[in-house]
Write an enzyme that holds these catalytic residues in place. Structure first.
Site, mmCIF file in Angstrom:
data_model
loop_
_atom_site.group_PDB
_atom_site.id
_atom_site.type_symbol
_atom_site.label_atom_id
_atom_site.label_comp_id
_atom_site.label_asym_id
_atom_site.label_seq_id
_atom_site.Cartn_x
_atom_site.Cartn_y
_atom_site.Cartn_z
ATOM 1 N N TRP A 103 0.833 -1.210 0.000
ATOM 2 C CA TRP A 103 0.000 0.000 0.000
ATOM 3 C C TRP A 103 0.863 1.252 0.000
ATOM 4 C CZ3 TRP A 103 -1.279 3.276 4.528
ATOM 5 C CH2 TRP A 103 -0.538 2.978 5.666
ATOM 6 N N ASP A 104 2.157 1.091 0.221
ATOM 7 C CA ASP A 104 3.096 2.206 0.146
ATOM 8 C C ASP A 104 2.937 2.992 -1.157
ATOM 9 O OD1 ASP A 104 3.948 0.210 1.921
ATOM 10 O OD2 ASP A 104 6.047 0.793 1.757
ATOM 11 N N GLU B 121 1.608 -1.795 12.820
ATOM 12 C CA GLU B 121 1.649 -3.263 12.865
ATOM 13 C C GLU B 121 2.119 -3.798 14.211
ATOM 14 O OE1 GLU B 121 4.107 -3.724 9.416
ATOM 15 O OE2 GLU B 121 2.408 -4.288 8.150
ATOM 16 N N LYS C 164 4.311 1.759 15.824
ATOM 17 C CA LYS C 164 5.380 1.606 14.837
ATOM 18 C C LYS C 164 5.380 2.776 13.859
ATOM 19 C CE LYS C 164 6.868 -1.828 11.384
ATOM 20 N NZ LYS C 164 6.344 -2.924 10.544
ATOM 21 N N GLN C 165 4.212 3.163 13.419
ATOM 22 C CA GLN C 165 4.103 4.264 12.471
ATOM 23 C C GLN C 165 2.726 4.886 12.639
ATOM 24 O OE1 GLN C 165 3.819 1.292 8.970
ATOM 25 N NE2 GLN C 165 2.943 3.153 8.147
#
Lengths: 768, 768
Positions: A359-360, A490, A602-603
């Protein structure tokens, strides 16, 4: 940061010491690519120290049989592997019969590597003292041609410094290679033929299972002090290897050079039986042009890319080097010229993340390509997913969905899912939202609505169906809920009501319905065709909307924030700053359960939603959420700092924005996450671009107009960028106190700067 | 049920047709074992149809390298594999040079298998017409000796029916075997020598990595119409195989028989260099006794087991067959004579579940062994865990715990964890509770407190420390919570506040503290030793108790039930009865995410807590919870029906209890879960025993007294069982309307029947 050996320079990546411990990191950092192939910065000559060999061909992968202890229904049968391709760069060098090997030399001095990003070449030079006490000076330059994307070129020269010497160059190609990540040294290549024609050599090999046919080829020319030599080589041919040995005596102080031309022809571009013929044509053209002309063409090709894509930063060489490094590698990875390809998270710099498309691409890369290339490139990226729609529907069927619902794969090479961790493959379903968002984003930026009735709406309908089926009704909450998901963060798995997922699910349905209504009123023929093809009825749409309107969002009254997921507040809310540094990065130090029950992010997760849907929330709300979540964020995903940089800039926190900018732009150069030896983080590099253009520049598109709110970090004197907006090019130059706008185009353009409408005219500098 | 071909019989498992489609299932069902070795019911002669070959040696395993796509910190490096051992049973049979192979015969008639559980032997007989039109009658009997647990015995006879024939028996042993579950046909055995001495043969082989040394051996005797023949065999010796060929002419109607003795000697019991010598001694003794005497000994040995362990059921042959099948296989798997061994979930009948010890042993098996063997057997099982305490502490350290906290492995062979799915390995931590509960249960049943000060308390302290560290404080709830776990119901992963886990965590701490206090007051020396060894202080105990007292339990006021975990009520609460039968079993039909977000329960979870801690709850509470959870339970774990049968019986729901009883007792015979071909469910067989003794018999131990509340299903006329309680044996015979109690022992015993105290005296029938 964890590494600090790259010499700051505006246009080049430079290393000035030979350190075997950092060879693998440098092999990543100095990688070269041309969109069709890539090459880690492995040495041409032998090297017996630790190294990670990598030559990659775009679109050539291997479906490795997956093996997990406990199989789950619905797992794909394979896990795609980025394949190490046959090597074309190798040149063994013997000096008085001793093989040159930097790991074994008595002394290595004046070692230097330079990756010249402006001109697109890699230089390596050093003086070495061999075991036999001969001292030589070596200079090697290589590049992968942008003009001829099947061609790589190497110039390798040796000068004996303290005596005359017999020098043998033994250029070779070799298909007896393995992947570093193979479990049992499995072979993924089947060599079909090894052949020679005069001084050219060819190895035809195909990948096992996928049967990609390739021809690896080479030809070499020798020069003595720039004078061409005609030496008939000895040939050494084996089952997966062919080498030519050219030997001659070289006087002290003279230079023996070899120009090696090599590369790949592949069956994506040629008939599989014509690969040698195609390779010969490449070699003929390369020899005809010669090294210097090829290099000159390379400079010009890169100049054209930089003319559009460059971002300048004045007064901060590390920041300048960082952004160019990012833009350079993005262009080395994907040039947008082949709609069958996509942007792998590690590009052509490593094996990890065994698929090309995440999906990046939709969430991070499309804005960069929209603004720095022709808009057809972004449209190609959208069509890539349109072409995979049927496979996404099949993927959803494997998981129990029906009626044309689509779940796009988490990781894919050809549209099929090729990753198998249940918590990712089955549960990280928010990816579907990013694919819809990219359609919206493309239309918002380019103004090209045609894609939606032509293709996009079919994708949107299938995605809306997925969300409608995936949500379930909780009688307890009297709301629709989405249970058992993994969000962008994640470090949480199988959670309920991830706010980001629920929000994008609702948005997808509503956006799809808006488009259906628009197409019904404006594109009647398309409307009928699409509704018939999708067997979509008004009553089905009504059912979707019931879910969209009734979806649940976890919220904390106390903290005045949406909760990342149900139960987030039950965690021990210890901020990252209170965490013992020896525990970082937690993904290398902690067991998975410990990571999962921690609050660490994580992000961007909730904040990713605030980034996508900025207009839906007030700045105050953004601030509340930023202040709540950022302190728990470990940024152990490459995709994290850029989003935080953009949001910090929006909140006027320029120091924080600058820190995040450095982290995203120099993530690999300074190896923040202890993993650069495995390859570079390519897709997040587009996020770096966004952190300048959208973050500091404050660029947005609102109501078909470009808007800016330029800010500048105090560390910088000025910065500039260009964007291609609807076939005109706007150059933005931000200095302290004012911003210049220039338009390269034909029509006046209204832009909005800090809320005020400004008219800019072609070739007329406007200063705000 | 899914299979229905086993002939009902009180004492035998019988199959009366040859059907290649059910060969694998029968290979499981007709497995034989003697606690030290096991053998699937593979044919001795060649068989070219689908088969699953399995010979197993207790305690011999292989640490297979684990390979998962995405490694997690803390994963063990290996996944234990139950190893298929060298084959000792093989006898190739040639009739006029045609190999006998039931899959290739023109006709197979009168096929019958009988597993005689009373006497412990397996019989197979059939008439076959070969391709060469010869008709033969074949009768084969085999058993694994209980008296000599390194020995297996086969009698194989062939009678030519329609002509004389040349018959060759070619008995062999073979170490060139693989595992069915090996990923790439890996070899796990390294053959060291193949040797012959007269008519004996020996293969010495060791397992790779673990280096278990074994000797597989055989010797044969031939008989013509019962008259011993002296034929010198031809020898065929290869690198992993040795065969002897005995040929002779057999007249029509005469019988040629071979008695084959074979088996294993292993370095657990002998010096590794003495394995052939030990094997010779076994063969000498076996030959000296001969087939008939060995068989007679076998009958007597099984008679001794049955005398104590048998449960009789009158009026329901399928129920009778089921319970004996369960008791028989439990005794084939584990006899309690070797404290280094344990009870694998598949025993010696398959490869799946690659470790020998799960929490099944503590939660399900210990009551059976306590009541049907000397109590030293149960104590051995407790000591097995005591001996692994240090490894359990190391296992916890890998996951970030400290201060001597222990997490026992989910699956183990030698104390190390050997399973790697994060949601199980790291999160199914309730297993620690079962290990503590078994200590409590042992003391409750046997009255032997000595184990706790001697060994058990050290285990309890380490477990209490784990729970104390694993719980975290939620400021939001103002309670201690346990986040990110998998409960007994493995159809939920990474959930928060699983009620069962939280409850047993609290209980473990409180039980540990109770014992510390008792030992402090009663066993001063032990107390000081243990506290010093564990470096345990009063203030640490206080910290534990704060967690125990403050732990959170999810509860629904509306439903008046504890919730299986946070958020359970958000699910779509569609009962199993409303579920389309085509979707069952869901673990074979649904993707994992779909299972996880469903309400379906694999096995008792909240109800497992109600089983363990029955006294903590009223019958009304049990009923509430049973009625709430059972309708969502799919019983796709073999461990599920037994607990439900016991609870249904307690609630007086005899029909339901009976249905669950049949399901647990005939789980494999009728193949409820579509998986009997992979092996039998051994550990749940102890649950079947509990469902009669604790369920229908209502047996409990309260305040050092046996109590009963006998009930009988209407389908039965009577049933009886015996239990060994504190060195006396109580026989319970339940008929409709009354129950007889008999005591085999020396001292009067007070028992409680339906709430009334009854005195029973030795050898004096009491009827209630």
């Amino acid at each position: 940061m964890n590494l600090d050996y790259i010499i700051p320079n505006n246009w080049s990546i430079i290393e000035e010491e030979f350190n075997p411990d950092q060879v693998k990191a440098s092999e990543s950092l100095f990688s070269i690519g041309n969109g069709a192939m890539g090459q880690r910065a492995n040495f041409e000559e032998r090297y017996s120290g630790p190294t990670f060999q990598g030559s990659y061909i775009a679109g050539v992968y291997y479906p490795d049989k997956t093996r997990v202890g406990w199989w789950k229904n619905g797992y794909p049968e394979y896990f795609a592997k980025v394949l190490n391709a046959p090597s074309w760069i190798g040149i063994d060098v013997f000096i008085n019969e001793e093989a040159l090997d930097l790991f074994k030399c008595k002394k290595v001095e004046n070692f230097k590597r330079e990756l010249n990003m402006k001109e697109g070449w890699l230089l390596r030079s050093f003086n070495a003292t061999l075991q036999n006490n001969l001292e030589v000076e070596v200079v090697v330059k290589r590049f992968l041609s942008l003009d001829m994307d099947e061609l790589g070129v190497i110039s390798y020269s040796v000068k004996p410094l303290n005596a005359s010497a017999n020098i043998t160059y033994q250029p070779y190609i070799d298909s007896g290679i393995t992947n570093e990540d193979s479990n049992w040294d499995d072979k993924f290549w089947d060599t079909l033929s090894v052949s020679q024609k005069d001084t050219s050599a060819f190895i035809q090999a195909k990948t096992m299972k996928t049967e990609f046919y390739t021809c690896t080829f080479m030809e070499s020319e020798l020069f003595y002090n720039d004078k061409k030599l005609n030496i008939t080589p000895d040939v050494d041919k084996a089952s997966t290897h062919i080498a030519f040995a050219y030997s001659t005596k070289v006087n002290q102080g003279d230079v023996l050079s070899i120009h090696k031309f090599g590369g790949y022809t592949v069956d994506r571009n040629h008939d599989k039986y014509e690969l040698v013929t195609a390779a010969k044509a490449v070699l003929d053209k390369a020899k005809h042009l010669g090294f210097s002309a090829l290099l000159e063409n390379q400079k010009q090709a890169w100049a054209r890319i930089w003319d559009m894509a460059d971002i300048t930063i004045e007064g901060d060489v590390k920041a300048q080097q960082g952004i160019r490094f990012n833009i350079f590698h993005l262009n080395q990875t994907y040039l947008g010229t082949d709609a069958r390809l996509n942007i792998g998270p590690k590009g052509f710099t490593g094996e990890k993340y065994g698929g090309s498309t995440y999906w990046d691409t939709e969430a991070y890369c499309i804005p960069f390509y929209m603004a720095t290339k022709d808009q057809s490139v972004a449209r190609n990226l959208l069509e890539y997913r349109y072409n995979h729609l049927q496979k996404a529907i099949e993927n959803a069927e494997k998981l129990g969905f029906s009626n044309g619902a689509a779940l796009y794969p988490m990781v894919t090479m050809n549209g099929e899912e090729c990753h198998n961790e249940w918590e990712i493959t089955f549960e990280e379903i928010h990816r579907n939202g990013a694919i819809a968002f990219a359609i919206y984003n493309y239309h918002r930026y380019t103004g090209d609505y045609s894609y939606i009735p032509e293709k996009g709406l079919e994708v949107l309908i299938a995605i809306a169906r997925f969300w409608h089926q995936r949500a379930t009704f909780s009688t307890d909450k009297n709301k629709y809920v989405i249970l058992g998901v993994t969000g962008p963060n994640e470090y949480e798995n199988n959670v309920n009501n991830n706010w980001y997922t629920n929000y994008i699910a609702k948005w997808c349905i509503k956006y799809t319905v808006e488009n259906i209504e628009r197409i019904e009123s404006e594109f009647g023929i398309d409307y009928t065709r699409i509704m018939n093809k999708a067997k979509l009825s008004k009553s089905e749409i009504k059912d979707w909307m019931e879910v969209a309107e009734g979806i649940y969002f976890p919220y904390s009254e106390k903290h005045e924030v949406f909760l990342q997921q149900d139960g987030f507040l039950d965690k021990e809310l210890i901020t990252v700053s209170e965490l013992d540094q020896s525990q970082r990065p937690i993904n290398q130090k902690w067991s998975w359960d410990r990571i999962l029950r921690s609050p660490y992010i994580k992000q961007a997760d909730t904040l990713q939603g605030f980034y996508f849907f900025e207009d839906h929330f007030s700045t105050h709300e953004l601030e509340q959420h930023f202040d709540f979540y950022e302190p728990f964020t470990v940024h152990e995903s490459s995709l994290s700092p850029c989003v935080h940089s953009i949001q910090a800039a929006k909140l006027g926190r320029m120091n924080q924005a600058y820190t995040f900018y450095l982290r995203t732009s120099r993530l690999d150069l300074d190896d923040y996450n202890h993993e650069v030896h495995e390859g570079l983080h390519i897709t997040s590099m587009a996020g770096t671009w966004m952190s300048i253009v959208e973050g500091f520049g404050g660029m947005r598109v609102k109501n078909d107009k470009l808007t800016f709110e330029p800010k500048i970090p105090e560390q910088w004197d000025a910065y500039s960028f260009k964007v291609n907006f609807r076939h005109q090019i706007i150059k933005v130059n931000v200095c302290k106190g004012h911003t210049h706008f220039e338009l390269e185009g034909k029509h006046d353009l209204e832009i909005i700067v800090n809320g005020k409408t400004i008219l800019i005219s072609p070739n007329n500098l406007v200063t705000v």
